[in-house]
Scaffold this motif. Structure first.
Motif, short mmCIF file in Angstrom:
data_model
loop_
_atom_site.label_atom_id
_atom_site.label_comp_id
_atom_site.label_asym_id
_atom_site.label_seq_id
_atom_site.Cartn_x
_atom_site.Cartn_y
_atom_site.Cartn_z
N HIS A 33 0.81 -1.22 0.00
CA HIS A 33 0.00 0.00 0.00
C HIS A 33 0.85 1.28 0.00
N GLU A 34 2.13 1.16 -0.32
CA GLU A 34 3.01 2.33 -0.33
C GLU A 34 3.55 2.67 -1.72
N LEU A 35 3.52 1.72 -2.63
CA LEU A 35 4.21 1.90 -3.90
C LEU A 35 3.24 2.28 -5.01
N SER A 36 3.57 3.34 -5.73
CA SER A 36 2.80 3.77 -6.90
C SER A 36 3.47 3.21 -8.14
N LEU A 37 2.70 2.52 -8.97
CA LEU A 37 3.22 1.91 -10.18
C LEU A 37 2.87 2.79 -11.37
N LEU A 38 3.88 3.20 -12.12
CA LEU A 38 3.72 4.06 -13.28
C LEU A 38 4.05 3.24 -14.52
N ALA A 39 3.05 2.95 -15.34
CA ALA A 39 3.21 2.11 -16.52
C ALA A 39 3.07 2.95 -17.77
N VAL A 40 4.19 3.10 -18.52
CA VAL A 40 4.18 3.96 -19.70
C VAL A 40 4.58 3.22 -20.97
N GLY A 41 4.60 1.90 -20.90
CA GLY A 41 4.80 1.07 -22.07
C GLY A 41 3.61 0.13 -22.22
N LEU A 93 -1.04 -2.42 -4.17
CA LEU A 93 -0.50 -1.18 -4.71
C LEU A 93 -1.15 0.02 -4.02
N LYS A 94 -0.45 1.12 -4.00
CA LYS A 94 -1.04 2.38 -3.58
C LYS A 94 -1.91 2.93 -4.70
N GLU A 95 -1.38 2.87 -5.93
CA GLU A 95 -2.10 3.38 -7.10
C GLU A 95 -1.38 2.92 -8.35
N LEU A 96 -2.08 3.03 -9.46
CA LEU A 96 -1.52 2.67 -10.76
C LEU A 96 -1.85 3.77 -11.75
N HIS A 97 -0.82 4.40 -12.31
CA HIS A 97 -1.00 5.38 -13.38
C HIS A 97 -0.56 4.75 -14.69
N ILE A 98 -1.40 4.89 -15.72
CA ILE A 98 -1.14 4.26 -17.01
C ILE A 98 -1.27 5.29 -18.13
N MET A 99 -0.31 5.29 -19.05
CA MET A 99 -0.45 6.08 -20.27
C MET A 99 -0.93 5.13 -21.36
N SER A 100 -2.21 5.25 -21.74
CA SER A 100 -2.78 4.35 -22.73
C SER A 100 -4.17 4.85 -23.11
N GLY A 101 -4.69 4.37 -24.23
CA GLY A 101 -6.05 4.69 -24.62
C GLY A 101 -6.14 5.93 -25.49
N VAL A 102 -7.34 6.17 -25.99
CA VAL A 102 -7.61 7.31 -26.86
C VAL A 102 -8.78 8.13 -26.33
N ILE A 107 -6.55 2.53 -6.82
CA ILE A 107 -6.68 3.72 -7.66
C ILE A 107 -6.02 3.40 -9.00
N ARG A 108 -6.77 3.54 -10.09
CA ARG A 108 -6.21 3.34 -11.42
C ARG A 108 -6.58 4.56 -12.26
N ARG A 109 -5.56 5.31 -12.66
CA ARG A 109 -5.77 6.56 -13.38
C ARG A 109 -5.11 6.45 -14.75
N THR A 110 -5.85 6.77 -15.80
CA THR A 110 -5.39 6.57 -17.17
C THR A 110 -5.29 7.89 -17.90
N PHE A 111 -4.20 8.04 -18.66
CA PHE A 111 -3.93 9.25 -19.44
C PHE A 111 -3.88 8.86 -20.90
N GLY A 112 -4.92 9.24 -21.64
CA GLY A 112 -5.05 8.83 -23.03
C GLY A 112 -4.56 9.87 -24.01
N LEU A 113 -4.50 9.46 -25.27
CA LEU A 113 -4.00 10.33 -26.33
C LEU A 113 -4.85 11.58 -26.51
N ASN A 114 -6.13 11.50 -26.18
CA ASN A 114 -7.00 12.67 -26.32
C ASN A 114 -6.50 13.83 -25.46
N VAL A 115 -5.78 13.53 -24.39
CA VAL A 115 -5.22 14.57 -23.52
C VAL A 115 -3.73 14.75 -23.76
#
Length: 309
Positions: A122-130, A149-158, A193-201
């Motif tokens: 519950h302490e580690l934030s995972l940042l997935a950019v591939g 996990l504490k949270e998961l941030h992903i760069m993916s999607g449209v 927590i799963r937060r996604t950053f898509g190409l639209n942004v």
């Protein structure tokens, strides 16, 4: 960033999973994390063809920042299902010019991530950019990990009908398209927590080198980023897709978000990897970025990476 500087701040523990070595945005993302004083970079794992060479690129950039202490692991270099697509890291051609450790063993990333998460629940934030092969393997190997996990941030999607109709889709949605089965596994997992950053942004964060002269001369770290990214920049634009997902771990207000549910198409050949978002007011773990403050993002990014430290 020194350990003394880090200890004076409330830090966030980050693990970066990246396909560094191609698009320059992965290197720009790593540079941000290395210079962010509130970041405790616990480890780095690489994914994609020639994962060992990608890991050496990441290690060389860490060396350029004076951060030889950060462990770097090579992960999966093939997707979950057989595929003829196996991209290689053009930027690795610059490795002879930069000090780095030799990394000649792959498929160690998942065990390293699992160990780090279980040691710090519950302490580690995972940042997935591939593409999400390493993360999917981790979640299948140890089904309790997503909840630890504490949270998961992903760069993916449209997440834009207009962009989805573009001529380069769905392949343009690279991180989902390249391994859609892995993407589906990750989005089916129960993460706090799963937060996604898509190409639209993220596509709003394109920047020409002329708009920021001297970017890759501001310090040794940025010189390394520019050198490893030069094969990409020779024929592509510079867009800060991955750095946005990283920056929002520390400055979430750079974006506005919408809550809902995400599904991933892994069955229809014409829409492989397409990620559909359904808004919902229920207590769902998925947030997607819907807007970004472009000016504020670049102000923040350059203050961190090109500042006086």
């Amino acid at each position: 960033m020194t350990s003394a500087c880090s200890s004076a701040l409330t830090t966030r523990k980050i693990w970066l999973d990246t396909d560094i070595g191609g698009d320059i945005d992965d290197a720009l993302c790593l540079a941000y994390l290395l210079r962010q004083p509130a970041c405790e970079l616990v480890g780095i794992s690489t994914v994609g063809g020639e994962a060992e060479r990608r890991a050496m690129v990441a290690d060389a950039i860490c060396h350029a920042a004076g951060r030889q202490d950060i462990p770097v692991y090579a992960g999966a270099d093939r997707q979950l299902m057989p595929s003829s697509v196996c991209p290689t890291p053009d930027g690795a051609s610059r490795l002879p010019d930069w000090p780095h450790r030799k990394i000649d063993k792959k498929d160690q990333a998942v065990d390293a991530m699992r160990r780090a998460i279980r040691e710090q629940p519950h302490e580690l934030s995972l940042l997935a950019v591939g593409h999400l092969t390493n993360i999917a393997l981790l979640f299948r190997l140890d089904p309790e990990i997503p909840r630890l996990l504490k949270e998961l941030h992903i760069m993916s999607g449209v997440f834009s009908p207009a962009l989805e109709a573009g001529p380069d889709m769905p392949m343009g949605n690279w991180n989902a398209w390249l391994d859609r089965h892995a993407c589906a596994i990750v989005y089916d997992a129960d993460v706090p927590i799963r937060r996604t950053f898509g190409l639209n942004v993220t596509s709003q964060l394109a920047l020409t080198q002329e708009a920021k002269p001297g970017l890759f001369e501001s310090n040794r770290l940025m010189r390394a980023v520019g050198d490893f990214g030069s094969p990409w920049l020779a024929s592509h634009a510079m867009t800060f897709h991955d750095p946005l997902a990283a920056a929002c771990l520390f400055e979430p207000q750079l974006c506005a978000y919408q809550r809902g549910a995400i599904s991933v198409d892994y069955t229809n050949v014409d829409t492989f990897g397409e990620m559909a978002f359904q808004p919902s007011t229920s207590n769902n773990s998925d947030d997607i970025a819907v807007t970004v403050d472009r000016e504020r993002f670049f102000e923040h990014y350059f203050a961190i990476t090109c500042g006086g430290r």
